[in-house]
Design an enzyme around this catalytic site. Sequence first.
Site, PDB file in Angstrom:
ATOM      1  N   LYS A  40     -38.187-125.675 -59.145  1.00  0.00           N
ATOM      2  CA  LYS A  40     -37.098-125.653 -58.514  1.00  0.00           C
ATOM      3  C   LYS A  40     -37.511-124.573 -57.031  1.00  0.00           C
ATOM      4  O   LYS A  40     -36.836-123.862 -56.596  1.00  0.00           O
ATOM      5  CB  LYS A  40     -35.963-124.947 -58.886  1.00  0.00           C
ATOM      6  CG  LYS A  40     -35.117-125.813 -59.963  1.00  0.00           C
ATOM      7  CD  LYS A  40     -34.066-125.228 -60.655  1.00  0.00           C
ATOM      8  CE  LYS A  40     -33.810-126.037 -62.088  1.00  0.00           C
ATOM      9  NZ  LYS A  40     -32.881-125.314 -62.854  1.00  0.00           N
ATOM     10  N   CYS A  41     -38.751-124.662 -56.913  1.00  0.00           N
ATOM     11  CA  CYS A  41     -39.330-123.834 -55.758  1.00  0.00           C
ATOM     12  C   CYS A  41     -39.444-124.538 -54.452  1.00  0.00           C
ATOM     13  O   CYS A  41     -39.480-125.819 -54.599  1.00  0.00           O
ATOM     14  CB  CYS A  41     -41.024-123.309 -56.146  1.00  0.00           C
ATOM     15  SG  CYS A  41     -41.663-122.432 -54.925  1.00  0.00           S
ATOM     16  N   GLY A  42     -39.353-123.891 -53.385  1.00  0.00           N
ATOM     17  CA  GLY A  42     -39.513-124.565 -52.011  1.00  0.00           C
ATOM     18  C   GLY A  42     -40.920-125.268 -52.114  1.00  0.00           C
ATOM     19  O   GLY A  42     -40.947-126.623 -51.161  1.00  0.00           O
ATOM     20  N   THR A  44     -42.268-127.054 -54.655  1.00  0.00           N
ATOM     21  CA  THR A  44     -42.734-127.717 -55.786  1.00  0.00           C
ATOM     22  C   THR A  44     -42.919-129.154 -55.215  1.00  0.00           C
ATOM     23  O   THR A  44     -43.992-129.734 -55.708  1.00  0.00           O
ATOM     24  CB  THR A  44     -41.188-127.877 -56.257  1.00  0.00           C
ATOM     25  OG1 THR A  44     -40.989-126.462 -57.031  1.00  0.00           O
ATOM     26  CG2 THR A  44     -41.527-128.670 -57.660  1.00  0.00           C
TER      27      THR A  44
END
Length: 161
Positions: A40-42, A44
């Site tokens: 859920k990281c920018g 990813t």
Amino acid sequence: MAEGLPSSIYDLTVKDIRGEDVSLGTYSGKVLLIVNVASKCGLTHSNYKELNVLYKTYKDQGLEILAFPCNQFRSQESGSNEEIQETVCTIFKAEFPIFDKVKRNSPLQVLEIQKGGLLGDSIKWNFTKFLVDKTGKVVERYAPITSPAKIEKDIKRLLEA
């Protein structure tokens, strides 16, 4: 090397995403790109896309990408191992090995100590990448914002060595 830590990445045994023990010694003789990942990281989508391209291009030449999920940065990998595996394999189409969720400093601490970062040794964010040569030596550490595609020339050089 810090007290209590092995001197080589190959001396570590870790759990894979299914909870099975895996000796990293099984990767001896291969070039490794070891990455702490989060779903859920920018960063990813772009990272998984480019990691998949690198893996498909170079796996038959001796590259292994080892992904270690980590939930310590804004809880961006909060799911269970089953949920992580489903997300990584179904949504991001990863074919490289995914391991058990780790704390950022273990087992990756061996890598951190071998190749410290610009702002200190500890991993500061998702998608920090470590490039390991065929002998198990960390030769480079890349910031989370470094595109996996920009690492390709370094991977090729190590594969040809």
